[in-house]
Design a protein around this motif. Structure first.
Motif, mmCIF file in Angstrom:
data_model
loop_
_atom_site.group_PDB
_atom_site.id
_atom_site.type_symbol
_atom_site.label_atom_id
_atom_site.label_comp_id
_atom_site.label_asym_id
_atom_site.label_seq_id
_atom_site.Cartn_x
_atom_site.Cartn_y
_atom_site.Cartn_z
ATOM 1 N N GLU A 377 0.836 -1.195 0.000
ATOM 2 C CA GLU A 377 0.000 0.000 0.000
ATOM 3 C C GLU A 377 0.873 1.248 0.000
ATOM 4 O O GLU A 377 2.043 1.201 0.383
ATOM 5 N N VAL A 378 0.282 2.374 -0.415
ATOM 6 C CA VAL A 378 0.958 3.672 -0.387
ATOM 7 C C VAL A 378 0.120 4.611 0.466
ATOM 8 O O VAL A 378 -1.074 4.780 0.239
ATOM 9 N N HIS A 379 0.770 5.196 1.485
ATOM 10 C CA HIS A 379 0.064 6.111 2.376
ATOM 11 C C HIS A 379 0.996 7.241 2.782
ATOM 12 O O HIS A 379 2.215 7.116 2.715
ATOM 13 N N PHE A 380 0.395 8.311 3.249
ATOM 14 C CA PHE A 380 1.144 9.453 3.770
ATOM 15 C C PHE A 380 1.854 9.045 5.054
ATOM 16 O O PHE A 380 1.305 8.331 5.884
ATOM 17 N N LEU A 381 3.094 9.498 5.212
ATOM 18 C CA LEU A 381 3.856 9.250 6.425
ATOM 19 C C LEU A 381 4.199 10.583 7.053
ATOM 20 O O LEU A 381 5.042 11.321 6.548
ATOM 21 N N GLY A 382 3.550 10.896 8.162
ATOM 22 C CA GLY A 382 3.708 12.211 8.764
ATOM 23 C C GLY A 382 4.716 12.224 9.892
ATOM 24 O O GLY A 382 4.356 12.445 11.044
ATOM 25 N N ILE A 383 5.963 11.962 9.587
ATOM 26 C CA ILE A 383 6.993 11.977 10.619
ATOM 27 C C ILE A 383 8.299 12.485 10.009
ATOM 28 O O ILE A 383 8.542 12.321 8.810
ATOM 29 N N GLY A 384 9.148 13.107 10.838
ATOM 30 C CA GLY A 384 10.397 13.651 10.338
ATOM 31 C C GLY A 384 10.171 14.974 9.608
ATOM 32 O O GLY A 384 9.055 15.476 9.497
ATOM 33 N N TYR A 385 11.257 15.524 9.088
ATOM 34 C CA TYR A 385 11.122 16.821 8.416
ATOM 35 C C TYR A 385 10.518 16.668 7.030
ATOM 36 O O TYR A 385 9.994 17.607 6.458
ATOM 37 N N ARG A 386 10.603 15.439 6.456
ATOM 38 C CA ARG A 386 10.020 15.228 5.128
ATOM 39 C C ARG A 386 8.780 14.364 5.269
ATOM 40 O O ARG A 386 8.857 13.171 5.519
#
Length: 513
Positions: A377-386
């Protein structure tokens, strides 16, 4: 299983002496060969046992131990005293030996031949005598070793030897194990750091830093056609939504980028001969990668998952100790059922007797522990500066019993902590699309977690369905490091006392040496 360890062997050395004459030694030799053949033919030992002969003098003992040290295939030595073998003649050999040692207290014959036993039989069959003499000198020399007691034909005895053989293999692999750090530890995290010089001195693993600029030089050499072929493998091997295969979508691009990241890591690991690596989501290359196309657009989670499945050690946030220990966990587990993985304590679920810990990570969990076919699957990863979408394998783990382990640097020593855990059925996580496991530590959530916290255990650990605490006790014995085991027999207050007793022991040991 045998193929995994086909380049290794364990030597079997029998103790005797010439007091009873040459004919007796010939009988000792014949019995020993028969026993070695029996062990090899049992089907339970993962590594071949080689009969290295009978040692009848101090010089013979020293010679065979020197040869064991210098033989690259030999990863350990099993000793057994068929007759009374006066142990002063074993002193030099035991001082020389650098390979792991197992003392097998057994006997050629299973039962006493009551009707026919005579003095000749007594002279020849003196394991009850000789092994005690040998055990004494090992104790006097403070020689680290494993003791296995039982008849050599018994399955229980053979299984204990098999555990030790796997641990010897893991130890041998650790002595030639390079871990590459792509980025440093996450800032201000204490438990993932430590003394890398002492780590290599004590445990053998070598840890190097590799600048991300060098990773990018390998990234630039990856050919688009190679990436296309790996993407096909992804679609073949993992369940996925059909839209991922549409080359015109952002999702396909993210899968493609993940494949290029995997090929990059494979190339640099191969070039260095590395067996493990760490990543840090704060160090990924060009900050404007979306515009330049130069670098990783997110942490290489899918690559880490797949590489772990092949035995490459992995540690998140620069955790080089976990990367090293995961490699050993996987290496020892080859051929055993269930799978292994790097895991992190994520969040708690307080539910009475079923209170448990959700084990997960941002992305990097080995699909070998998946209950069903992993889903790409492809999902948003909301961690780190990027913060951006990225591909990953999503699944929940199998259920069952296993053990998780970690190594921490206590300043004056390394401490190995292992905890038996029971993986239970996890509920779906529709808004947290990552791989996960749910477990209850033994003997209970309160005691297991309380002991782990008091021991200074990490939030990262290395899990295996196939290993048991015997493996980690043997590993710690070979490495000569502290071992703390938490299981169904653990008492919280006694465990706290053990911590205090151990502290005194190691302080005194350091003062004496």
């Amino acid at each position: 299983m045998m193929k995994a360890f086909e380049n290794f062997e364990v030597w079997f050395v029998t103790g005797a002496q010439l007091l009873y004459g040459g004919d007796a030694v010939k009988q000792v030799d014949g019995h020993s060969k028969e026993m070695v053949d029996g062990l090899n033919n049992s089907g339970l030992l993962p590594i071949k046992v080689i009969y290295a002969g009978t040692a009848n003098s101090s010089n013979e003992v020293a010679d065979v131990m020197s040869r064991a040290n210098n033989d690259k295939k030999c990863i350990g030595v099993i000793t057994w005293m068929h007759t009374f073998s006066p142990a002063k003649m074993w002193i030099k050999g035991m001082q020389i030996l650098r390979k792991p040692l197992l003392h097998l207290h057994t006997q050629y014959n299973r039962q006493i031949p009551w009707e026919t036993m005579d003095m000749d039989f007594m002279n020849l069959n003196q394991s009850a005598h000789g092994d005690r003499e040998f055990g004494h000198i090992l104790s006097r020399l403070r020689k680290n070793h494993k003791t296995v007691v039982g008849h050599w034909k018994d399955e229980k005895t053979q299984k204990h030897i098999a555990v030790w053989e796997r641990v010897c293999a893991g130890w041998a692999d650790a002595q030639d194990c390079l871990i590459l750090r792509f980025g440093d530890q996450m800032n201000n995290v204490a438990v993932t750091d430590g003394d890398k010089v002492a780590f290599e001195q004590v445990l053998g693993y070598h840890v190097d830093y590799c600048p991300f600029s060098e990773v990018l030089s390998y990234f630039d050499k990856v050919k688009d056609a190679e990436v296309d072929e790996l993407v096909k493998v992804y679609f073949r091997d993992y369940a996925h939504d059909g839209r991922l295969e549409d080359r015109n979508t952002e999702e396909y691009k993210k899968v493609w980028n993940s494949a290029k990241a995997e090929l990059t890591l494979r190339a640099i690991l191969k070039a260095y001969g590395a067996k493990g690596f760490t990543t840090n989501f704060d160090d990924l290359g060009d900050v404007n990668v979306e515009e330049t196309g130069h670098g990783f657009d997110q942490i290489p989670g899918l690559a880490s998952q797949r590489l772990m499945s092949e035995g490459i050690g992995f540690g998140a946030e620069g955790d080089w100790k976990s990367a090293a220990l995961y490699r050993t966990t996987w290496f020892m587990s080859q051929g055993l059922a269930g799978g292994t993985s790097f895991l992190e304590d994520y969040t708690l679920n307080f539910d009475g007797e079923n209170t448990s810990i959700l084990e997960a990570h941002m992305l990097e969990i080995n699909p070998d522990i998946a209950e069903e076919r992993p889903r790409l699957e492809v999902h948003f990863l909301g961690i780190g500066y990027r913060k951006s979408p990225t591909a990953r394998l999503v699944f929940t783990s199998k259920q069952g019993h296993g053990i998780t382990a970690t190594i921490v640097d206590m300043g004056n020593r390394f401490r190995l902590i292992a905890n038996d855990v029971n993986l239970i059925k996890s509920k779906p996580l529709p808004k947290l699309p990552v791989a996960s496991a749910l477990w209850v530590p033994e003997p209970s959530f309160e005691v297991g977690v309380g002991c782990w916290l008091n021991a200074g255990g990490t939030h990262h650990s290395c899990f295996s369905f196939g290993l048991t605490d015997e493996y980690w006790r043997d590993f710690a014995e070979i490495a000569d490091i502290e071992a703390l085991i938490i299981n169904k027999e653990t008492n919280y207050e006694q465990f706290r006392k053990e911590l205090k007793f151990n502290e005194v022991y190691y302080m005194l040991n350091k003062a004496l040496h």
